[in-house]
Motif scaffolding. Sequence first.
Motif, PDB file in Angstrom:
ATOM      1  N   GLY A 198       0.826  -1.199   0.000  1.00  0.00           N
ATOM      2  CA  GLY A 198       0.000   0.000   0.000  1.00  0.00           C
ATOM      3  C   GLY A 198       0.861   1.249   0.000  1.00  0.00           C
ATOM      4  O   GLY A 198       2.060   1.201  -0.253  1.00  0.00           O
ATOM      5  N   ALA A 199       0.237   2.361   0.317  1.00  0.00           N
ATOM      6  CA  ALA A 199       0.911   3.661   0.272  1.00  0.00           C
ATOM      7  C   ALA A 199       1.263   4.132   1.681  1.00  0.00           C
ATOM      8  O   ALA A 199       0.480   3.996   2.609  1.00  0.00           O
ATOM      9  N   LEU A 247      -3.950   0.546  -4.278  1.00  0.00           N
ATOM     10  CA  LEU A 247      -3.730  -0.059  -2.964  1.00  0.00           C
ATOM     11  C   LEU A 247      -4.106   0.922  -1.850  1.00  0.00           C
ATOM     12  O   LEU A 247      -4.086   2.140  -2.058  1.00  0.00           O
ATOM     13  N   PRO A 248      -4.421   0.409  -0.675  1.00  0.00           N
ATOM     14  CA  PRO A 248      -4.830   1.292   0.422  1.00  0.00           C
ATOM     15  C   PRO A 248      -3.655   2.075   1.014  1.00  0.00           C
ATOM     16  O   PRO A 248      -2.489   1.701   0.835  1.00  0.00           O
ATOM     17  N   ILE A 249      -3.971   3.143   1.701  1.00  0.00           N
ATOM     18  CA  ILE A 249      -2.981   3.854   2.501  1.00  0.00           C
ATOM     19  C   ILE A 249      -2.804   3.040   3.770  1.00  0.00           C
ATOM     20  O   ILE A 249      -3.767   2.785   4.492  1.00  0.00           O
ATOM     21  N   SER A 308      -7.566   1.530  10.346  1.00  0.00           N
ATOM     22  CA  SER A 308      -6.603   0.575   9.784  1.00  0.00           C
ATOM     23  C   SER A 308      -5.264   1.224   9.421  1.00  0.00           C
ATOM     24  O   SER A 308      -4.263   0.528   9.255  1.00  0.00           O
ATOM     25  N   VAL A 309      -5.229   2.548   9.306  1.00  0.00           N
ATOM     26  CA  VAL A 309      -3.999   3.250   8.948  1.00  0.00           C
ATOM     27  C   VAL A 309      -3.152   3.435  10.201  1.00  0.00           C
ATOM     28  O   VAL A 309      -3.611   3.975  11.198  1.00  0.00           O
ATOM     29  N   ASP A 331      -6.199   5.707  23.099  1.00  0.00           N
ATOM     30  CA  ASP A 331      -5.393   4.491  23.082  1.00  0.00           C
ATOM     31  C   ASP A 331      -4.403   4.435  21.914  1.00  0.00           C
ATOM     32  O   ASP A 331      -3.849   3.393  21.605  1.00  0.00           O
ATOM     33  N   ALA A 332      -4.158   5.558  21.258  1.00  0.00           N
ATOM     34  CA  ALA A 332      -3.318   5.587  20.060  1.00  0.00           C
ATOM     35  C   ALA A 332      -1.841   5.442  20.336  1.00  0.00           C
ATOM     36  O   ALA A 332      -1.085   5.062  19.456  1.00  0.00           O
TER      37      ALA A 332
END
Length: 105
Positions: free
Chosen positions: A29-30, A54-56, A78-79, A100-101
């Motif tokens: 992905g990116a 493709l996804p990031i 999801s990123v 919670d990051a």
Amino acid sequence: DVAAERLDDGLFVIRGGGGATAVFVTHQGAVVVDPKFAASWPALEQAVHALTPLPITHVILTHFHNDHAESVALLPASVKVVAHEHAIERLIFYRFLPDDALVTG
């Protein structure tokens, strides 16, 4: 208005919308570096998807100022956001990221 410029195989810079953003396209992905202001995100996301279907997968932040990081509030869960621990703490404080990051290690 944003415009992508190819720098090398899989490496691009997207200018406009408040600055310059690097994009590295991998087989998965990116990876986006400094996704800018929240208001700039839709055009930037569209420009990234014009480079790859493709996804990031990852966003890398050089620091937490709005002109580099504000759009992380709009990213899907999801990123993965990669930044210095202090930048993540500030993004949590300003509610750009959930409590919670922060992941260390």
